[in-house]
Design a protein around this motif. Structure first.
Motif, mmCIF file in Angstrom:
data_model
loop_
_atom_site.group_PDB
_atom_site.id
_atom_site.type_symbol
_atom_site.label_atom_id
_atom_site.label_comp_id
_atom_site.label_asym_id
_atom_site.label_seq_id
_atom_site.Cartn_x
_atom_site.Cartn_y
_atom_site.Cartn_z
ATOM 1 N N ILE A 169 0.834 -1.211 0.000
ATOM 2 C CA ILE A 169 0.000 0.000 0.000
ATOM 3 C C ILE A 169 0.868 1.260 0.000
ATOM 4 O O ILE A 169 0.658 2.183 -0.796
ATOM 5 C CB ILE A 169 -0.946 -0.006 1.211
ATOM 6 C CG1 ILE A 169 -1.946 -1.166 1.089
ATOM 7 C CG2 ILE A 169 -1.688 1.331 1.325
ATOM 8 C CD1 ILE A 169 -2.799 -1.376 2.325
ATOM 9 N N THR A 170 1.870 1.298 0.888
ATOM 10 C CA THR A 170 2.713 2.495 0.970
ATOM 11 C C THR A 170 3.585 2.642 -0.282
ATOM 12 O O THR A 170 3.874 3.768 -0.702
ATOM 13 C CB THR A 170 3.601 2.463 2.222
ATOM 14 O OG1 THR A 170 4.381 1.248 2.232
ATOM 15 C CG2 THR A 170 2.753 2.531 3.481
ATOM 16 N N ALA A 171 3.988 1.515 -0.896
ATOM 17 C CA ALA A 171 4.736 1.603 -2.154
ATOM 18 C C ALA A 171 3.865 2.188 -3.261
ATOM 19 O O ALA A 171 4.351 2.906 -4.140
ATOM 20 C CB ALA A 171 5.249 0.216 -2.560
ATOM 21 N N SER A 172 2.561 1.901 -3.206
ATOM 22 C CA SER A 172 1.628 2.483 -4.183
ATOM 23 C C SER A 172 1.513 3.987 -3.976
ATOM 24 O O SER A 172 1.506 4.766 -4.937
ATOM 25 C CB SER A 172 0.250 1.832 -4.037
ATOM 26 O OG SER A 172 0.337 0.436 -4.168
ATOM 27 N N ILE A 173 1.416 4.400 -2.717
ATOM 28 C CA ILE A 173 1.370 5.837 -2.405
ATOM 29 C C ILE A 173 2.658 6.507 -2.864
ATOM 30 O O ILE A 173 2.655 7.600 -3.452
ATOM 31 C CB ILE A 173 1.150 6.055 -0.901
ATOM 32 C CG1 ILE A 173 -0.217 5.486 -0.482
ATOM 33 C CG2 ILE A 173 1.238 7.539 -0.538
ATOM 34 C CD1 ILE A 173 -0.438 5.465 1.017
ATOM 35 N N TYR A 174 3.785 5.823 -2.613
ATOM 36 C CA TYR A 174 5.089 6.339 -3.024
ATOM 37 C C TYR A 174 5.152 6.532 -4.542
ATOM 38 O O TYR A 174 5.782 7.471 -5.037
ATOM 39 C CB TYR A 174 6.162 5.352 -2.570
ATOM 40 C CG TYR A 174 7.569 5.683 -3.001
ATOM 41 C CD1 TYR A 174 8.403 6.446 -2.180
ATOM 42 C CD2 TYR A 174 8.079 5.235 -4.216
ATOM 43 C CE1 TYR A 174 9.694 6.750 -2.563
ATOM 44 C CE2 TYR A 174 9.367 5.543 -4.613
ATOM 45 C CZ TYR A 174 10.168 6.297 -3.784
ATOM 46 O OH TYR A 174 11.451 6.617 -4.165
#
Length: 306
Positions: A169-174
């Motif tokens: 999820i955070t890699a997607s936000i990144y």
């Protein structure tokens, strides 16, 4: 032209290889050297941020300072430093700490599937057939990876799985958050400043100077590798490769990150990786190839890296 393409491919492989080795090194530090993920994340971002900002200032000071002359973009950069950069770094290393480097790195590559779901919700459009196929591959691969083919039990700790999913999820936000900033100011200023801001904030919050690990050559050699080679040089190599090859090609070559993390974890850390989890990892990484191929035909956000 041909030589430049070979150079770009080499750089695009070398960067992810260093990321993968860095993940395995981090697992060694967590399990054998009593180094905490919170401390390592703080130090990694802070020192790498300082080095990248200095590199940017030395090579082109004006280009690396201009973002601070625009208030709205500066605010966006600060927000990305926490919601994108720091969050992705933190969840990734916590996934390694509670699971292992190989599984954490592969679960990170679920980010294309997360982006697909986000775009479906945002645009109110049904997913394309290739997106549906990608989601099925990602789900099947995840189940095989975390159960090792035994569908009634988890083969990794539940906290390792949850942190791994959080990493996706955070890699997607990144990937999604800094798109306009990257196109306007370039990669080095955005990555360097966001690492520095996130690292300085984490370091103060966790008071890293009060939690310094006991000195040994293995401990600080491992930390130095994670910071210098596994972060600064890995980012520089990968970003430089984009000058010679398409981002879609670089994204596919990013699969060398989980490959190197998995092989090194098996050889040096004794991680078991049988046929079901190998197939599962292959299915997850296959979604990167599918989405990169789709991005060549239509402009879509591409997979990014830690």
């Amino acid at each position: 032209m041909h030589n430049n393409k070979i150079k770009g491919i080499g750089l695009a492989i070398l960067g992810p290889l260093l990321w993968g080795i860095s993940g395995t090194t981090a697992q060694f530090l967590f399990t054998s050297e009593n180094v905490g993920a919170n401390w390592l994340v703080s130090v990694r971002m802070l020192v790498s941020g300082i080095l990248l900002v200095l590199f940017g200032l030395v090579t082109n000071a004006k280009a690396n300072l201009v973002i601070w002359h625009h208030f709205n973009d500066a605010v966006k950069l600060i927000f990305f430093s926490f919601a994108g950069m720091a969050a992705s770094q933190y969840t990734y290393f916590k996934a390694i700490e509670y699971g292992n480097a190989a599984t954490a790195t592969i679960l990170q590559f679920l980010s294309p599937a997360v982006i697909i779901l986000y775009l479906v919700v945002k645009t109110h459009r049904p997913p394309r057939r290739i997106d549906v196929f990608s989601l099925i591959m990602a789900l099947t691969g995840t189940i095989l990876l975390v159960t090792h083919g035994h569908l009634t039990t988890l083969a990794i700790p539940i906290r390792g799985l949850l942190w791994g999913l959080a990493t996706a999820i955070t890699a997607s936000i990144y990937t999604l958050l800094p798109d306009k900033l990257l196109r306007t100011y370039g990669s080095i200023p955005v990555v360097g400043w966001s690492m520095l801001i996130g690292g300085a904030s984490f370091s103060c919050f966790y008071r890293i100077w009060d939690r310094m690990p006991a000195f040994s050559w293995q401990t600080y050699g491992g930390v130095s590798f994670v910071v210098i080679f596994g972060t600064m040089f890995a980012y520089l190599f990968y970003l430089q490769s984009l000058s010679y090859i398409r981002p879609t090609v670089a994204s596919v070559l990013g699969s060398f990150e989980p490959l190197s993390a998995t092989i090194l974890s098996i050889i040096f850390l004794g991680i078991s990786f049988g046929l079901p989890e190998t197939i599962g990892g292959g299915l997850i990484l296959g979604t990167v190839g599918l989405q990169s191929w789709a991005a060549m035909k239509q402009h879509l956000p591409e997979p990014s890296h830690l």
